[in-house]
Design an enzyme around this catalytic site. Structure first.
Site, PDB file in Angstrom:
ATOM      1  CB  CYS A  16      26.462  15.885  -6.505  1.00 38.83           C
ATOM      2  SG  CYS A  16      26.227  15.313  -4.938  1.00 38.83           S
TER       3      CYS A  16
ATOM      4  CB  CYS B 165     -14.846   5.312  -7.356  1.00 37.51           C
ATOM      5  SG  CYS B 165     -16.197   4.249  -6.797  1.00 37.51           S
TER       6      CYS B 165
ATOM      7  CB  CYS C 197     -10.364   1.818  -6.697  1.00 38.47           C
ATOM      8  SG  CYS C 197     -11.146   0.390  -6.297  1.00 38.47           S
TER       9      CYS C 197
END
Lengths: 433, 442
Positions: free
Chosen positions: A139, A353, A390
């Site tokens: 933690c 792209c 893409c």
């Protein structure tokens, strides 16, 4: 249907999906609901020493980042260990375990770093019939400043020492939970192993500030104009967790130690990936906190279907299966040549792209007048950026050039496997001659 | 009054006031903040975005949607207004399903485009609601330009000229500015007097004087404008309406659809607007659809659009045709009027089915008759003559070089007769005028 039953360091559960020690496992009511929903096991939220319980803030304790459509990608919290009296937690654990014998129930522990404190708490929990303990050395907020949690987890010697105490004063299986807020995850794992840990679990949350309030100029979550770093989890941390799990799984010193994988497990696929990299089971928190306990049902059906497809009858056939394929960069085959290929039938003509390649990569995609996109094989270095930006899955794929074929970019034929260690540009390889 | 949908003849108040009010509420209610954020998240931020190419005013759509997605709708509005100062109106009346949204890659991917029109409205409404104008005028140039016509092209031209520091006077023959924005679009697309609010907001740029009730060729002559101003822009629109050229066209009850639409827009109380029980609309464009749909919304019992060609040839989009059908309008394709029937007033219309042959459209011998007490002609508007000294070519104004006259909108050659095209032409004419004026000065 594949058998999802797992036996993790002697602890049986009907499936490998456990809820991690966290807010969803703080009370009997939550844990009962989790078991009813189908969770295979629960790590009860961390118990502290007897005495006045810790206190939590009374303002917001979570912060988040989101993706499109406000899908929660990362969650951060500044909640401490359980703030309920020890005896209440112990009574509830005992009752729940009595009613749900087929499910795993682990108790997470965090007490001051002295042997008496650990001996005392172990004695207190013995009576609950819980299946094991998990030592919270991870933690990163609140407790660390008091010498507990990640303050222990960042010092391998302390991990080893405390683990020894636990194994000395208890017969319960012992899982050591590791903090990722460290430079080399193998060191604490080795320490846990030396101390006699039966398993490690990782990752705990990552130190983080999720955002800043730009009107109040304070970190989020903001408490009365101030904020502090919290522990980060959720889908965003999965890649970090996968790498750390893999490092422990493939390290000579720690190979073979059982691992409970934690960090952004949201779907069956995430779980399968952790398991393929060596985790015997997984622990989940953020997905449940985002969608409720029912998500486990998709994880169960998804993993089961996947195992059927692969012909696996037991989860042990999946565990660690990808570990041999995790290697160092220097051993990657430099004669593995691929080229991006754009499926015109699947292309929706967004052009991302193209602009990604043109602006930020290798100018290897051509935009034709009719807005079709074509890869220039003589420029494509196969970086995969076009695939990643893409929006349509599998529209762009990387196609391997067969051996002997000339790579139009380099003008050389694709050869046999060869890596950096023998590459002529590597000064070390030349020196070795 | 006790008129109903069944009352014969052309009468007002066929529906109760509450129904009328409901029928003419916002056709597509605005997106709220949450809806806008969700809708904006769907944009892929395409490169050289097809939506932007499809927009006659070339608004940078991916950029403005990203600005909405990141919580800055005012910046989004500035992106829109920098290309299209009437972006608020275009967000309401553009046939987006034939322009930006048809081109959206998500239309290709999923058949569900990003809701560009509604997002544009969200951004422009947000900024306009603040009552501030986002642009500041350049220093005065001392040049004066006359703009004839306060429609979309005239307003866009005037704004761009004023922005560059020129002094502009707009003349319009109607009592109010706005052109077709004020008189020509369906009431349910421009609720809350939006056209007038938009004109008032646009004029905050300063440097524009509007003179309404002034008709070119009657109250002011083109030659005088040329003498008094450094340049003249003509955004006259198409004031004439094509005739059916069939017997009986002059019977009472036969009207121009554009007049009906304008009358409805200007009516203070919709219950005063009369409509037939059996309405027939002849035509295939937006005017036909707007007249038919609004007739139905006013309470006409039967409304029929008759178009001479097939569904796919209709210039009103499939979306608009479907909207008409959903409102209860019947559309008959492939029929043309041959006779308007009636004794002293309209009673029915006789149609012949048409055949689309290689030699053109031919009437077949098969006919049918539709009962009608009101007939709207919506087969296109035409230039109502050219101002003195100018010719007409191909139905559009023919300009000569060296006259210091520019034109845009429906009266000018080039582009489709759309609001957004008119805005683009007005804006571009302003740039040409500016270049011409400043080039001459320099």
């Amino acid at each position: 249907m594949a058998n999802l039953t797992t036996n993790f360091i002697g602890i049986k559960s009907p499936n490998p999906f456990w809820l991690a020690s966290a807010p969803p496992t703080d009370k009997e009511v939550n844990v009962r609901r989790a078991y009813e929903a189908g969770w295979g096991g629960v790590v009860w939220k961390t118990l502290g020493s007897e005495g006045p319980p810790v206190v939590n803030v009374n303002g917001p304790r979570y912060g988040a980042i989101w993706g499109a459509d406000r899908r929660l990608l990362g969650l951060n919290n500044i909640e401490l260990i359980t703030d309920r009296p020890l005896e209440v937690n112990l009574r509830e654990i005992k009752q729940v375990k009595r009613d749900w014998k087929d499910r795993a129930l682990i108790i997470s522990l965090m007490v001051p770093c002295d042997e008496d404190s650990w001996r005392d708490i172990l004695a207190r929990i013995e009576d609950t019939e819980a299946d094991g303990v998990e030592l919270n050395f991870g933690c990163p907020h609140g407790m660390a400043e008091r010498g507990m949690g990640s303050a222990v987890g960042q010092v391998p010697e302390y991990i080893e020492m405390v683990t020894r105490w636990v194994k000395k004063h208890s017969r319960m299986p012992c899982i050591v939970k590791l903090t990722p807020n460290i430079s080399d995850i193998r060191k604490p794992a080795e320490a846990a192993k030396r101390g006699g840990a039966d398993a490690v679990s990782l990752i705990n949350t990552i130190n983080s500030i999720t955002s800043v309030d730009l009107d109040d100029f304070a970190p989020e979550p903001t408490i009365d104009g101030k904020g502090t770093h919290g522990g980060y989890c959720g889908p965003a941390v999965k890649p970090i967790a996968l790498n750390m799990v893999a490092e422990i799984a493939r390290s000579r010193e720690t190979a073979g130690i059982p691992i409970s994988g934690i960090g952004g497990v949201t779907t069956w696929r995430d779980a399968a990936e952790f398991m393929a990299l060596g985790a015997g089971n997984v622990q989940v928190c953020t997905a449940a906190m985002t969608y409720g306990f029912k998500v486990v049902q998709e994880m169960i059906s998804g993993l089961s279907d996947y195992m059927d497809r692969k012909g696996f009858t037991d989860t042990s056939e999946l565990v660690g299966r990808a570990v041999p394929n995790v290697t160092d960069w220097q051993f990657l085959n430099l004669n593995y040549v691929t080229k991006a290929q754009i499926s015109e039938a699947d292309c929706i003509k967004c052009g991302r792209c193209y602009i990604a390649c043109e602006d930020t990569s290798h100018q290897a995609i051509e935009m034709l007048p009719d807005r079709t996109f074509k890869v220039k094989d003589d420029e494509c270095v196969a970086c995969n950026l076009c695939v990643n930006v893409c929006p349509v899955e599998n529209c762009i794929t990387m196609v391997q050039l067969p051996k002997g074929q000339v790579d139009p970019r380099t003008g050389t034929p694709v050869g046999d496997y060869a890596n950096w260690t023998t590459h002529p540009n590597n000064p070390a390889s030349q020196a070795a001659e | 009054m006790s008129n109903s949908q069944l009352t014969p003849g052309i009468v007002p108040a066929r529906l109760p006031a509450s129904t009328l009010a409901e029928n003419f509420t916002d056709h597509e209610p605005p997106l709220d903040r949450h809806e806008a954020r969700v809708a904006a998240d769907r944009c892929y931020f395409c490169f050289d975005a097809p939506c932007m190419t499809a927009c006659p005013t070339s608004i940078d759509i991916p950029l403005f949607i990203r600005q909405i997605a990141t919580g800055t709708p005012d910046a989004a509005a500035r992106t829109i207004f920098s290309q299209n100062i009437l972006g608020g109106m275009c967000a309401r009346v553009c046939p987006t399903e034939q322009l930006c949204e048809e081109a959206c890659v998500r239309e290709a991917a999923e058949g569900k485009p990003v809701e560009i029109g509604r997002l544009q409205r969200f951004a422009t409404d947000t900024l306009m609601a603040k009552g501030v104008h986002p642009f500041t005028r350049a220093a005065p140039t001392g040049k004066k330009v006359a703009v004839v016509g306060a429609g979309p092209s005239g307003l866009a031209c005037a704004h761009r000229l004023a922005l560059k520091g020129h002094e502009v006077t707009i003349y319009d023959r109607r009592p109010k500015a706005g052109g077709l924005n004020e008189y020509g679009t369906a009431t349910y697309k421009t609720v809350d007097d939006f056209a007038q609010a938009e004109v008032a907001w646009l004029l905050k740029i300063g440097g524009i004087t509007v003179k309404t009730g002034v008709t070119l060729g009657r109250d002011v002559m083109l030659g005088d404008l040329q003498a008094q101003y450094d340049a003249v822009f003509l955004g006259l629109g198409l004031a004439g309406v094509n005739a059916l050229r069939v017997p009986g066209e002059d019977l009472a009850g036969v009207q121009n659809a554009v007049d009906f639409i304008a009358g409805l827009r200007q009516a203070a109380d919709r219950a005063t607007v009369a409509v037939g029980r059996d309405v027939v609309v002849i035509g295939g464009g937006m005017t036909a659809v707007d007249a038919a749909v609004q007739s139905k919304l006013l309470g006409a019992e039967n409304v029929t659009i008759v178009y001479r060609r097939g569904r796919e040839k209709m210039s009103a989009s499939a979306y608009e045709q479907d909207h008409a059908s959903q409102t209860g309008v019947r559309i008959i394709y492939g029929a043309a009027p041959v006779r308007v029937l009636g004794e002293g007033k309209l009673a029915a219309v006789e149609f012949a089915y048409t055949e689309d042959t290689p030699e053109g459209l031919k009437l077949s011998s098969e006919t049918f008759t539709l009962k009608a007490d009101q007939l709207f002609k919506a087969i296109g508007q035409t230039l109502a003559g050219a101002p003195e000294g100018l010719g007409i070519s191909g139905g559009k104004l023919a300009l000569q070089p060296g006259q210091r006259i520019w034109a845009g909108g429906d009266c000018a050659a080039g582009g489709e007769d759309l609001t957004v095209t008119a805005v683009a032409e007005g804006r571009d004419a302003a740039e040409a005028i500016h270049a011409s004026l400043m080039g001459a000065a320099g």
